[in-house]
Structures are given as structure tokens and as C-alpha cells.
Write a protein that holds these residues in place. Structure first.
Motif, PDB file in Angstrom:
ATOM      1  N   PRO A  86       2.569   9.687 -23.342  1.00  0.00           N
ATOM      2  CA  PRO A  86       3.807   9.016 -22.932  1.00  0.00           C
ATOM      3  C   PRO A  86       4.750   8.818 -24.107  1.00  0.00           C
ATOM      4  CG  PRO A  86       1.858   7.853 -22.114  1.00  0.00           C
ATOM      5  CD  PRO A  86       1.377   8.855 -23.110  1.00  0.00           C
ATOM      6  N   CYS A  87       6.044   8.758 -23.794  1.00  0.00           N
ATOM      7  CA  CYS A  87       7.055   8.510 -24.822  1.00  0.00           C
ATOM      8  C   CYS A  87       8.214   7.775 -24.172  1.00  0.00           C
ATOM      9  CB  CYS A  87       7.530   9.828 -25.432  1.00  0.00           C
ATOM     10  SG  CYS A  87       8.766   9.645 -26.735  1.00  0.00           S
ATOM     11  N   SER A  88       8.529   6.599 -24.690  1.00  0.00           N
ATOM     12  CA  SER A  88       9.633   5.819 -24.135  1.00  0.00           C
ATOM     13  C   SER A  88      10.961   6.452 -24.522  1.00  0.00           C
ATOM     14  CB  SER A  88       9.575   4.378 -24.654  1.00  0.00           C
ATOM     15  OG  SER A  88       9.830   4.356 -26.054  1.00  0.00           O
ATOM     16  N   GLU A  89      12.022   6.024 -23.852  1.00  0.00           N
ATOM     17  CA  GLU A  89      13.352   6.547 -24.148  1.00  0.00           C
ATOM     18  C   GLU A  89      13.772   6.203 -25.575  1.00  0.00           C
ATOM     19  OE1 GLU A  89      16.762   8.558 -24.028  1.00  0.00           O
ATOM     20  OE2 GLU A  89      15.192   8.618 -22.483  1.00  0.00           O
ATOM     21  N   ASN A  90      13.434   5.006 -26.027  1.00  0.00           N
ATOM     22  CA  ASN A  90      13.821   4.617 -27.383  1.00  0.00           C
ATOM     23  C   ASN A  90      13.059   5.407 -28.446  1.00  0.00           C
ATOM     24  OD1 ASN A  90      15.727   2.748 -26.566  1.00  0.00           O
ATOM     25  ND2 ASN A  90      14.265   1.062 -26.483  1.00  0.00           N
ATOM     26  N   MET A  91      11.780   5.647 -28.207  1.00  0.00           N
ATOM     27  CA  MET A  91      11.011   6.455 -29.150  1.00  0.00           C
ATOM     28  C   MET A  91      11.545   7.881 -29.177  1.00  0.00           C
ATOM     29  SD  MET A  91       6.900   7.118 -29.281  1.00  0.00           S
ATOM     30  CE  MET A  91       6.133   8.140 -30.539  1.00  0.00           C
ATOM     31  N   ARG A  92      11.876   8.373 -28.008  1.00  0.00           N
ATOM     32  CA  ARG A  92      12.447   9.713 -27.890  1.00  0.00           C
ATOM     33  C   ARG A  92      13.755   9.806 -28.690  1.00  0.00           C
ATOM     34  NH1 ARG A  92      13.074  13.254 -22.962  1.00  0.00           N
ATOM     35  NH2 ARG A  92      15.104  14.233 -23.143  1.00  0.00           N
ATOM     36  N   GLN A  93      14.586   8.774 -28.581  1.00  0.00           N
ATOM     37  CA  GLN A  93      15.845   8.764 -29.306  1.00  0.00           C
ATOM     38  C   GLN A  93      15.621   8.701 -30.812  1.00  0.00           C
ATOM     39  OE1 GLN A  93      18.726   9.215 -27.779  1.00  0.00           O
ATOM     40  NE2 GLN A  93      19.861   9.200 -29.712  1.00  0.00           N
ATOM     41  N   GLU A  94      14.618   7.929 -31.225  1.00  0.00           N
ATOM     42  CA  GLU A  94      14.298   7.820 -32.649  1.00  0.00           C
ATOM     43  C   GLU A  94      13.869   9.175 -33.216  1.00  0.00           C
ATOM     44  OE1 GLU A  94      11.346   5.294 -35.667  1.00  0.00           O
ATOM     45  OE2 GLU A  94      11.327   4.891 -33.514  1.00  0.00           O
ATOM     46  N   ILE A  95      13.035   9.897 -32.479  1.00  0.00           N
ATOM     47  CA  ILE A  95      12.592  11.226 -32.924  1.00  0.00           C
ATOM     48  C   ILE A  95      13.785  12.172 -33.025  1.00  0.00           C
ATOM     49  CG2 ILE A  95      11.235  13.253 -32.262  1.00  0.00           C
ATOM     50  CD1 ILE A  95       9.247  11.265 -30.937  1.00  0.00           C
ATOM     51  N   SER A  96      14.638  12.143 -32.000  1.00  0.00           N
ATOM     52  CA  SER A  96      15.805  13.028 -31.982  1.00  0.00           C
ATOM     53  C   SER A  96      16.709  12.774 -33.182  1.00  0.00           C
ATOM     54  CB  SER A  96      16.593  12.841 -30.686  1.00  0.00           C
ATOM     55  OG  SER A  96      15.832  13.212 -29.564  1.00  0.00           O
ATOM     56  N   GLU A  97      16.919  11.495 -33.502  1.00  0.00           N
ATOM     57  CA  GLU A  97      17.818  11.148 -34.601  1.00  0.00           C
ATOM     58  C   GLU A  97      17.205  11.462 -35.959  1.00  0.00           C
ATOM     59  OE1 GLU A  97      18.791   7.080 -33.973  1.00  0.00           O
ATOM     60  OE2 GLU A  97      20.138   7.492 -32.272  1.00  0.00           O
ATOM     61  N   LYS A  98      15.926  11.152 -36.133  1.00  0.00           N
ATOM     62  CA  LYS A  98      15.293  11.378 -37.434  1.00  0.00           C
ATOM     63  C   LYS A  98      15.164  12.865 -37.760  1.00  0.00           C
ATOM     64  CE  LYS A  98      12.740   7.073 -38.097  1.00  0.00           C
ATOM     65  NZ  LYS A  98      11.414   6.426 -38.249  1.00  0.00           N
ATOM     66  N   LEU A  99      14.926  13.680 -36.724  1.00  0.00           N
ATOM     67  CA  LEU A  99      14.792  15.121 -36.946  1.00  0.00           C
ATOM     68  C   LEU A  99      16.112  15.866 -36.724  1.00  0.00           C
ATOM     69  CD1 LEU A  99      11.313  15.865 -35.280  1.00  0.00           C
ATOM     70  CD2 LEU A  99      11.838  15.788 -37.721  1.00  0.00           C
ATOM     71  N   GLY A 100      17.072  15.204 -36.073  1.00  0.00           N
ATOM     72  CA  GLY A 100      18.348  15.847 -35.792  1.00  0.00           C
ATOM     73  C   GLY A 100      18.229  16.985 -34.800  1.00  0.00           C
ATOM     74  N   ILE A 101      17.542  16.720 -33.679  1.00  0.00           N
ATOM     75  CA  ILE A 101      17.185  17.808 -32.761  1.00  0.00           C
ATOM     76  C   ILE A 101      17.492  17.466 -31.307  1.00  0.00           C
ATOM     77  CG2 ILE A 101      15.306  18.667 -34.213  1.00  0.00           C
ATOM     78  CD1 ILE A 101      13.382  17.150 -32.289  1.00  0.00           C
ATOM     79  N   GLN A 102      17.455  18.518 -30.467  1.00  0.00           N
ATOM     80  CA  GLN A 102      17.398  18.349 -29.018  1.00  0.00           C
ATOM     81  C   GLN A 102      15.938  18.144 -28.640  1.00  0.00           C
ATOM     82  OE1 GLN A 102      18.809  21.635 -26.617  1.00  0.00           O
ATOM     83  NE2 GLN A 102      17.759  20.882 -24.812  1.00  0.00           N
ATOM     84  N   TYR A 103      15.671  17.154 -27.824  1.00  0.00           N
ATOM     85  CA  TYR A 103      14.312  16.804 -27.414  1.00  0.00           C
ATOM     86  C   TYR A 103      14.037  17.420 -26.039  1.00  0.00           C
ATOM     87  CZ  TYR A 103      10.289  13.608 -26.720  1.00  0.00           C
ATOM     88  OH  TYR A 103       9.051  13.061 -26.515  1.00  0.00           O
ATOM     89  N   CYS A 104      12.955  18.191 -25.936  1.00  0.00           N
ATOM     90  CA  CYS A 104      12.535  18.759 -24.648  1.00  0.00           C
ATOM     91  C   CYS A 104      11.174  18.188 -24.288  1.00  0.00           C
ATOM     92  CB  CYS A 104      12.461  20.284 -24.731  1.00  0.00           C
ATOM     93  SG  CYS A 104      11.751  21.078 -23.252  1.00  0.00           S
ATOM     94  N   ASP A 105      11.100  17.551 -23.143  1.00  0.00           N
ATOM     95  CA  ASP A 105       9.846  16.998 -22.647  1.00  0.00           C
ATOM     96  C   ASP A 105       9.096  18.095 -21.887  1.00  0.00           C
ATOM     97  OD1 ASP A 105       7.909  15.158 -22.111  1.00  0.00           O
ATOM     98  OD2 ASP A 105       9.129  13.879 -20.823  1.00  0.00           O
ATOM     99  N   VAL A 106       7.800  18.240 -22.156  1.00  0.00           N
ATOM    100  CA  VAL A 106       6.988  19.235 -21.460  1.00  0.00           C
ATOM    101  C   VAL A 106       5.848  18.516 -20.749  1.00  0.00           C
ATOM    102  CG1 VAL A 106       5.655  19.685 -23.570  1.00  0.00           C
ATOM    103  CG2 VAL A 106       5.569  21.321 -21.691  1.00  0.00           C
TER     104      VAL A 106
END
Length: 437
Positions: A216-236
Motif C-alpha cells: 500500500p501507498c498513501s497519496e501523501n507518500m506517493r506525492q513525496e516519492i514523486s517530488e523527491k525523485l522528480g518523476i511521474q508515479y505509476c501504480d501497478v
């Protein structure tokens, strides 16, 4: 390869897609009945025959299959093929019981690779992409599933697996990785490790996208990953009993994950009654494989809680979506009569900028009552020695948890890097209640 990896399939008109699903469903149900004893016994007991499949809705007449059935059939009782036609075997870890073993034919593996490759296309990947696979390899389906998908797309693959995080960071930088595939918790560890090494992945690396799943990954954690890596996040989404990662993938429009509907037929059922629910209602996801040769699954209860999103997607793909998972029916915590999902707790944690996205939930008993202790870390720059500030943070976090969960949570704030990091699936819940009883 254009915007879509397989446009003739992914943008197929709904009427044509349903007709294809029906023909494949007839084959899959008969294939399972003819070659696997459990299905013959269950179908006969239910008075259901493969010949009864005249519409997709007729599948509702057939019984469910659950994970325990696979454990009971260990190792090869759910195989519809002989060993000469089995190309690969995967298995679950078996940490909560007997391992579940699944097999794949050569065609099964090709279909699996195609499904994951669609996700690579969804994040802008192509044959020119370099994909770093930091899921674990071996019996776990994550590593080899992502690897096969990248090869199906024609990408350059870096099979780093998990572990040795500093080396992972160096490979990402030096080999110009542009797509990372791993668990969300490991992606966050990679990002934090890169920063500790003096890099800013968002500006120093070539990475543009990540394909993350298996936990599982919350929306806030997802946003943190996206910002720290500077990426588009794709959930699989995927599970070894059905195939592995790639059962459903998220496009850049978000709003859910496109099911590979040419490979799988999905239903949402009431977890208590088994009644099929209409699109849009939340319930338990049930999946039937349509093309799988070695281990066909007919009405497999995943225990994952989601809903079907049937509205047309702006991306042009016609395959329906499942919403992001709310949790599981079997990892739902019942605390003093209140249903609590770990993902709800994570969502609260990640709303506090002072708190790092690392936590553990410890369940215990105090007299006749269940007790939740939530262990969280502060961010490295937080003044943890300032007692008054720390007590205020603890009070605010406890109040927010009570407001959201309707149950008291004991908060224990620990120093940064205290909670054990995960290179695969993070172990979020420690249940001591049975040990104490």
C-alpha cells in the motif's frame, strides 16, 4: 511504438472487447474443468457446467476460489499442464502459511510481459528507455515480472534487484536510468539515500518515471516519492496467484488503474455475501483469468478492497479501471469493534511534514482491551530534543488519528533512522495479541 504499446487491444471498442472476453472465458472455464480436479469437484457440487457460460454474467453461477485452496493443492494441484509445458514456477513466501505455487507456460510469460510493458508505455517509456528493476528477484514475481515487461518493450534492463542501496543510486546516476521499478517504500529509501550521498535525483539524474507496487501507498507518500525523485508515479497492481505485476496499470490521467481486460475478467463482490456489486461500489476484487494456460483461476477472491471505474478515460484506453486499493479484507484491523486499515493510519502520518514516512503499528492487549501503538520517526532536521515541541507534535498526531479512525492510538515518536528500513515489502504491522493471550 507510439503512445500505446498495443493500441489494437487497449483501445478496442467495449462491445468488441466484451465479445472477446466471452469467448476466452468459455475456453478458460472449460480448460480449468477438464484439467484440474478441484474445479471439477467444485463446479459439479454447485451444479455449474462450462456449457452454462453464454454471457459474461453467467460466471456468477460458479463458486469462488481462495488462497487456502492453493495452499491445500501444494505444490502442483492447481496446474492444468504437465511439466513438459511449464516454463517457470513462482511461489509466495509462505510466511502466513503453506506457500502457494504457481506455474507459467511460455505463452503465459509472453502475455505477462506484454501486460507490464503497457505500464512502461503509460509512463512514456519506449525501446530507448533504461529500466532499473529494484524489485526482488527469485520466487517473488516482482523482479522477473518487471524485467520481462521491460524486455517485451525492448528497453535496456538493469536487474539490480533490491539491496545495496548506495550502489543502486550510483547505477541510476551513471547508467542514466529513466524508469525505476520497485516497492514504494524502497523508492523512498533510494531517494533519501541519494540525498545523503549529495545528489538531488530530481535534477542530477535522468529518471523521469517510476512503476511502484506490491504494498500500500498513501497519496501523501506517493506525492513525496514523486517530488523527491522528480518523476511521474505509476501504480501497478498484481498478485502471484493471478500472474504478477501488470494485472492493472495506471496511466498519466490517474483516477485508477487500467485492468488488462483482454487477460482478466474482474468482478466486485460484497465480502460478506459474495453478491456481485455494480460498477462504482466498493467491495472485494474477484479475478478470473481468460488466457492463462498453466494455472487458470476462476473467480479468485483477492481480498483486496476496491471498485470498478467504468467511466471513459481521457487517455483513450477503453479497458475499465480499478480504483486504488482501500486495503484488504484480511489485513483489516478490528480494534475495539472498529475496522481500521493500516493505509488510513499512513494517510494521517503523511499529512504531518515533521514526521518521516516510516512507521510501524504494534498491536497488543491491556487487560481485556486491544491497544495500538504507532511508532513514527521525525524528519532529520526536526529538533527532537525540544521536549515541549515533541509533546505538542505527539498530541496533534494522536488527535488527528482519533478524529480519522474513531479509536485511540498511542503514539511513540522515535529518532530518525530508528525504524528498520525495507528493501522489499515493508512490514508495517506487528501483532503481539496472540502471543500475549
Amino acid at each position: 511504438m507510439g503512445e500505446y504499446f498495443q493500441p489494437e487491444i487497449e483501445t478496442m471498442p467495449r462491445e468488441q472487447l466484451r465479445a472477446r472476453q466471452l469467448e476466452d472465458l468459455k475456453w478458460s472455464v472449460k480448460h480449468a474443468y477438464d484439467n484440474i480436479e478441484l474445479y471439477r469437484e467444485r463446479f459439479d457440487e454447485a451444479g455449474a457446467s462450462p456449457d452454462d457460460i453464454r454471457t459474461l454474467e453467467d460466471l456468477q453461477r460458479f463458486p469462488f476460489v481462495v488462497k487456502q485452496d492453493m495452499r491445500d493443492a501444494y505444490p502442483f494441484g492447481m496446474f492444468a499442464l504437465g511439466n513438459e509445458d511449464v516454463a517457470r514456477i513462482h511461489a509466495s513466501s509462505g510466511t502466513t502459511g503453506q506457500a502457494t505455487v504457481v506455474g507459467h507456460s511460455k505463452r503465459d510469460l509472453e502475455n505477462w510481459g506484454d501486460c507490464f510493458a503497457r505500464g512502461i508505455a503509460m509512463v512514456g517509456g519506449s525501446a530507448a528507455s533504461t529500466v532499473q528493476v529494484s524489485y526482488g528477484y527469485g520466487l517473488f514475481t516482482g523482479g522477473l515480472g518487471a524485467h520481462s515487461g521491460a524486455e517485451a518493450m525492448g528497453c535496456t534492463v538493469i536487474p539490480t534487484s533490491s539491496g545495496n542501496t548506495k550502489r543502486q543510486v550510483q547505477m541510476m546516476r551513471d547508467c542514466k536510468t529513466d524508469i525505476l521499478a520497485c516497492t514504494p517504500s524502497y523508492a523512498l529509501l533510494i531517494a533519501d539515500t541519494a540525498r545523503e550521498m549529495g545528489y538531488d535525483p530530481a535534477t542530477d539524474f535522468a529518471i523521469s518515471a517510476g512503476i511502484f507496487g506490491a504494498e500500500p501507498c498513501s497519496e501523501n507518500m506517493r506525492q513525496e516519492i514523486s517530488e523527491k525523485l522528480g518523476i511521474q508515479y505509476c501504480d501497478v497492481y498484481g498478485l502471484s496467484e493471478i500472474m504478477g505485476p501488470g494485472v492493472a496499470m495506471e496511466c498519466r490521467e490517474r483516477g485508477g488503474l487500467h485492468i488488462a481486460e483482454d487477460q482478466f475478467y474482474c468482478e466486485i463482490v460484497d465480502p460478506d455475501t459474495g453478491e456481485v456489486l455494480p460498477d462504482g461500489e466498493w467491495g472485494e476484487l474477484v479475478i478470473t483469468t481468460l488466457t492463462r494456460e498453466c494455472c487458470p483461476m476462476i473467480r479468485y477472491r483477492t481480498r483486496d478492497v476496491t471498485r470498478i471505474v467504468s467511466e471513459p478515460c481521457p487517455c483513450g484506453r477503453t479497458h475499465r479501471k480499478i480504483d486504488r486499493l482501500r486495503g484488504r479484507t484480511d489485513d483489516m484491523l478490528i480494534i475495539r469493534g472498529v475496522n481500521v486499515f493500516p493505509s488510513q493510519i499512513e494517510q494521517v502520518i503523511t499529512a504531518f511534514p515533521e514526521i518521516a514516512t516510516q512507521y510501524q503499528i504494534v498491536l497488543s492487549t491491556k487487560g481485556p482491551l486491544d491497544v495500538i501503538e504507532l511508532q513514527v520517526e521525525t524528519e532529520p532536521d526536526y529538533p527532537i530534543d525540544e521536549v515541549r515541541k515533541l509533546e505538542d507534535l505527539k498530541r496533534r498526531l494522536q488527535a488527528e488519528l482519533k478524529s480519522n479512525l474513531q479509536v485511540n492510538v498511542d503514539v511513540r515518536i522515535v529518532e530518525p533512522k530508528t525504524i528498520e528500513r525495507s528493501m522489499g515489502k515493508a512490514k508495517r504491522v506487528i501483532d503481539l495479541r496472540e502471543k500475549e493471550s
